[in-house]
Design a protein around this motif. Structure first.
Motif, PDB file in Angstrom:
ATOM      1  N   ILE A 142      -2.856 -18.396  78.140  1.00 30.77           N
ATOM      2  CA  ILE A 142      -3.589 -17.263  77.572  1.00 30.77           C
ATOM      3  C   ILE A 142      -4.342 -17.750  76.336  1.00 30.77           C
ATOM      4  O   ILE A 142      -3.780 -18.450  75.495  1.00 30.77           O
ATOM      5  CB  ILE A 142      -2.657 -16.104  77.168  1.00 30.77           C
ATOM      6  CG1 ILE A 142      -1.685 -15.751  78.299  1.00 30.77           C
ATOM      7  CG2 ILE A 142      -3.491 -14.886  76.755  1.00 30.77           C
ATOM      8  CD1 ILE A 142      -2.330 -15.235  79.557  1.00 30.77           C
ATOM      9  N   VAL A 143      -5.607 -17.362  76.250  1.00 28.38           N
ATOM     10  CA  VAL A 143      -6.429 -17.719  75.089  1.00 28.38           C
ATOM     11  C   VAL A 143      -7.078 -16.446  74.556  1.00 28.38           C
ATOM     12  O   VAL A 143      -7.651 -15.666  75.318  1.00 28.38           O
ATOM     13  CB  VAL A 143      -7.535 -18.734  75.470  1.00 28.38           C
ATOM     14  CG1 VAL A 143      -8.361 -19.102  74.234  1.00 28.38           C
ATOM     15  CG2 VAL A 143      -6.946 -19.984  76.101  1.00 28.38           C
ATOM     16  N   ILE A 144      -6.970 -16.234  73.252  1.00 28.33           N
ATOM     17  CA  ILE A 144      -7.657 -15.115  72.605  1.00 28.33           C
ATOM     18  C   ILE A 144      -8.776 -15.689  71.740  1.00 28.33           C
ATOM     19  O   ILE A 144      -8.546 -16.563  70.906  1.00 28.33           O
ATOM     20  CB  ILE A 144      -6.698 -14.273  71.737  1.00 28.33           C
ATOM     21  CG1 ILE A 144      -5.573 -13.691  72.600  1.00 28.33           C
ATOM     22  CG2 ILE A 144      -7.459 -13.135  71.042  1.00 28.33           C
ATOM     23  CD1 ILE A 144      -4.520 -12.932  71.813  1.00 28.33           C
ATOM     24  N   HIS A 145      -9.997 -15.191  71.979  1.00 31.60           N
ATOM     25  CA  HIS A 145     -11.170 -15.649  71.227  1.00 31.60           C
ATOM     26  C   HIS A 145     -11.579 -14.608  70.188  1.00 31.60           C
ATOM     27  O   HIS A 145     -11.588 -13.406  70.471  1.00 31.60           O
ATOM     28  CB  HIS A 145     -12.364 -15.862  72.163  1.00 31.60           C
ATOM     29  CG  HIS A 145     -12.232 -17.055  73.054  1.00 31.60           C
ATOM     30  ND1 HIS A 145     -12.601 -18.324  72.673  1.00 31.60           N
ATOM     31  CD2 HIS A 145     -11.772 -17.159  74.332  1.00 31.60           C
ATOM     32  CE1 HIS A 145     -12.390 -19.169  73.666  1.00 31.60           C
ATOM     33  NE2 HIS A 145     -11.885 -18.482  74.690  1.00 31.60           N
ATOM     34  N   ASP A 146     -11.942 -15.079  69.016  1.00 30.74           N
ATOM     35  CA  ASP A 146     -12.556 -14.250  67.976  1.00 30.74           C
ATOM     36  C   ASP A 146     -14.064 -14.516  68.013  1.00 30.74           C
ATOM     37  O   ASP A 146     -14.534 -15.530  67.493  1.00 30.74           O
ATOM     38  CB  ASP A 146     -11.977 -14.626  66.612  1.00 30.74           C
ATOM     39  CG  ASP A 146     -12.628 -13.862  65.467  1.00 30.74           C
ATOM     40  OD1 ASP A 146     -13.519 -13.027  65.732  1.00 30.74           O
ATOM     41  OD2 ASP A 146     -12.242 -14.098  64.309  1.00 30.74           O
ATOM     42  N   LEU A 147     -14.812 -13.621  68.637  1.00 32.44           N
ATOM     43  CA  LEU A 147     -16.246 -13.841  68.816  1.00 32.44           C
ATOM     44  C   LEU A 147     -17.069 -13.466  67.594  1.00 32.44           C
ATOM     45  O   LEU A 147     -18.293 -13.583  67.613  1.00 32.44           O
ATOM     46  CB  LEU A 147     -16.736 -13.100  70.063  1.00 32.44           C
ATOM     47  CG  LEU A 147     -16.130 -13.618  71.373  1.00 32.44           C
ATOM     48  CD1 LEU A 147     -16.631 -12.803  72.553  1.00 32.44           C
ATOM     49  CD2 LEU A 147     -16.436 -15.101  71.581  1.00 32.44           C
ATOM     50  N   THR A 148     -16.406 -13.028  66.520  1.00 34.47           N
ATOM     51  CA  THR A 148     -17.126 -12.894  65.254  1.00 34.47           C
ATOM     52  C   THR A 148     -17.261 -14.262  64.590  1.00 34.47           C
ATOM     53  O   THR A 148     -17.952 -14.407  63.593  1.00 34.47           O
ATOM     54  CB  THR A 148     -16.415 -11.928  64.285  1.00 34.47           C
ATOM     55  OG1 THR A 148     -15.165 -12.491  63.858  1.00 34.47           O
ATOM     56  CG2 THR A 148     -16.147 -10.582  64.957  1.00 34.47           C
ATOM     57  N   ASN A 149     -16.586 -15.252  65.159  1.00 36.83           N
ATOM     58  CA  ASN A 149     -16.651 -16.633  64.678  1.00 36.83           C
ATOM     59  C   ASN A 149     -16.895 -17.544  65.875  1.00 36.83           C
ATOM     60  O   ASN A 149     -16.017 -18.320  66.266  1.00 36.83           O
ATOM     61  CB  ASN A 149     -15.348 -17.002  63.965  1.00 36.83           C
ATOM     62  CG  ASN A 149     -15.416 -18.357  63.295  1.00 36.83           C
ATOM     63  OD1 ASN A 149     -16.494 -18.887  63.043  1.00 36.83           O
ATOM     64  ND2 ASN A 149     -14.262 -18.941  63.016  1.00 36.83           N
ATOM     65  N   PRO A 150     -18.080 -17.469  66.510  1.00 36.59           N
ATOM     66  CA  PRO A 150     -18.325 -18.127  67.796  1.00 36.59           C
ATOM     67  C   PRO A 150     -18.109 -19.630  67.811  1.00 36.59           C
ATOM     68  O   PRO A 150     -17.683 -20.189  68.814  1.00 36.59           O
ATOM     69  CB  PRO A 150     -19.785 -17.786  68.106  1.00 36.59           C
ATOM     70  CG  PRO A 150     -20.071 -16.558  67.299  1.00 36.59           C
ATOM     71  CD  PRO A 150     -19.259 -16.710  66.053  1.00 36.59           C
ATOM     72  N   ARG A 151     -18.381 -20.315  66.702  1.00 36.11           N
ATOM     73  CA  ARG A 151     -18.297 -21.773  66.696  1.00 36.11           C
ATOM     74  C   ARG A 151     -16.853 -22.267  66.638  1.00 36.11           C
ATOM     75  O   ARG A 151     -16.581 -23.432  66.941  1.00 36.11           O
ATOM     76  CB  ARG A 151     -19.104 -22.358  65.545  1.00 36.11           C
ATOM     77  CG  ARG A 151     -20.568 -21.935  65.590  1.00 36.11           C
ATOM     78  CD  ARG A 151     -21.434 -22.766  64.708  1.00 36.11           C
ATOM     79  NE  ARG A 151     -21.670 -24.090  65.296  1.00 36.11           N
ATOM     80  CZ  ARG A 151     -22.644 -24.900  64.906  1.00 36.11           C
ATOM     81  NH1 ARG A 151     -23.476 -24.521  63.953  1.00 36.11           N
ATOM     82  NH2 ARG A 151     -22.802 -26.070  65.465  1.00 36.11           N
ATOM     83  N   SER A 153     -14.084 -20.096  67.956  1.00 31.16           N
ATOM     84  CA  SER A 153     -13.630 -18.787  68.424  1.00 31.16           C
ATOM     85  C   SER A 153     -12.169 -18.719  68.864  1.00 31.16           C
ATOM     86  O   SER A 153     -11.563 -17.651  68.843  1.00 31.16           O
ATOM     87  CB  SER A 153     -14.523 -18.307  69.579  1.00 31.16           C
ATOM     88  OG  SER A 153     -14.409 -19.188  70.689  1.00 31.16           O
ATOM     89  N   VAL A 154     -11.582 -19.851  69.264  1.00 27.86           N
ATOM     90  CA  VAL A 154     -10.188 -19.805  69.744  1.00 27.86           C
ATOM     91  C   VAL A 154      -9.255 -19.535  68.568  1.00 27.86           C
ATOM     92  O   VAL A 154      -9.110 -20.358  67.668  1.00 27.86           O
ATOM     93  CB  VAL A 154      -9.784 -21.116  70.452  1.00 27.86           C
ATOM     94  CG1 VAL A 154      -8.316 -21.043  70.888  1.00 27.86           C
ATOM     95  CG2 VAL A 154     -10.668 -21.375  71.658  1.00 27.86           C
ATOM     96  N   MET A 155      -8.642 -18.351  68.554  1.00 31.63           N
ATOM     97  CA  MET A 155      -7.740 -17.990  67.454  1.00 31.63           C
ATOM     98  C   MET A 155      -6.268 -18.014  67.847  1.00 31.63           C
ATOM     99  O   MET A 155      -5.392 -18.040  66.989  1.00 31.63           O
ATOM    100  CB  MET A 155      -8.082 -16.605  66.913  1.00 31.63           C
ATOM    101  CG  MET A 155      -7.936 -15.476  67.909  1.00 31.63           C
ATOM    102  SD  MET A 155      -7.808 -13.838  67.118  1.00 31.63           S
ATOM    103  CE  MET A 155      -6.136 -13.880  66.485  1.00 31.63           C
TER     104      MET A 155
END
Length: 215
Positions: free
Chosen positions: A28-37, A39-41
């Motif tokens: 499972i991977v959760i991405h933070d797309l407010t930080n695209p460069r 993004s993996v949080m």
């Protein structure tokens, strides 16, 4: 931004429970797309694809958003092959904030190698039905949704990177990152990037040419 982080962190228990249900082959991977460069949080069972916290997204634009089957903010059951030739079956669901802005993505990646071996065994005894290609196209509302998501990514990437006195090589690096992530595969992306960077379309195309020559 802090509110977005809280929303994304609220998905961590779901990530843990999903990974526990499906076992070690499920990442499972959760991405933070407010930080695209970067993004993996959050990741769990990241041995499946090797995703690490601080990396960027890979398949979001190229595979997910460009698929005709991307509807209602998710795409499920798409596959890709890793560098070491393992087949991964994935699902990506976008996460929105209270204002309905896309802020993240919840991704499930499953290593299906064992299942493929089982299928090969079964195919030796059972005939398999011929798959019928789905020729449906995305509706106008789905296309508008995708366009809005990519517009948001472009805005966030540029907003997080642009600064006063930005040098030419920094702009080229920014274009390289967006090209790598499939941003320019989307219709109208060059115009939108040019507008937000305050440069001409011709300049963006020249940067793209320079980036591609270095590949």
């Amino acid at each position: 931004m802090e509110r977005s982080k809280q929303i994304l962190e609220s998905y961590i228990p779901l990530a843990k429970s999903t990974a526990k249900l499906f076992g070690n082959h499920c990442e499972i991977v959760i991405h933070d797309l407010t930080n695209p460069r970067s993004s993996v949080m959050y990741t769990i069972n990241n041995h499946v694809t090797g995703r690490k916290v601080g990396q960027s997204f890979d398949h979001l634009v190229k595979t997910v958003l460009r698929s005709k089957d991307f509807k209602e903010d998710y795409l499920s059951g798409y596959t890709y092959v890793t560098e070491d030739k393992r087949t991964i079956r994935s699902s990506t669901t976008l996460i929105r904030d209270l204002e309905q802005k896309v802020i993240g993505a919840f991704c499930i990646n499953f290593n299906v190698e064992a299942l493929q071996q089982m299928k090969q065994f079964m195919d030796a005894f059972l005939s398999t039905p011929v798959a019928v290609e789905d020729t449906r196209e995305q509706s106008n509302s789905d296309m508008d949704n995708v366009e809005g998501i990519v517009d948001g990514l472009i805005q966030q990437i540029i907003q997080n990177s642009v600064h006063l006195g930005m040098k030419r090589h920094e702009r080229i690096e920014l274009i390289r990152f967006m090209e790598e992530k499939g941003i320019f595969l989307m219709k109208g992306a060059v115009e939108k990037v040019a507008e937000q960077l305050g440069i001409s379309k011709v300049t963006v195309y020249s940067y793209l040419d320079e980036v591609k020559k270095k590949h």
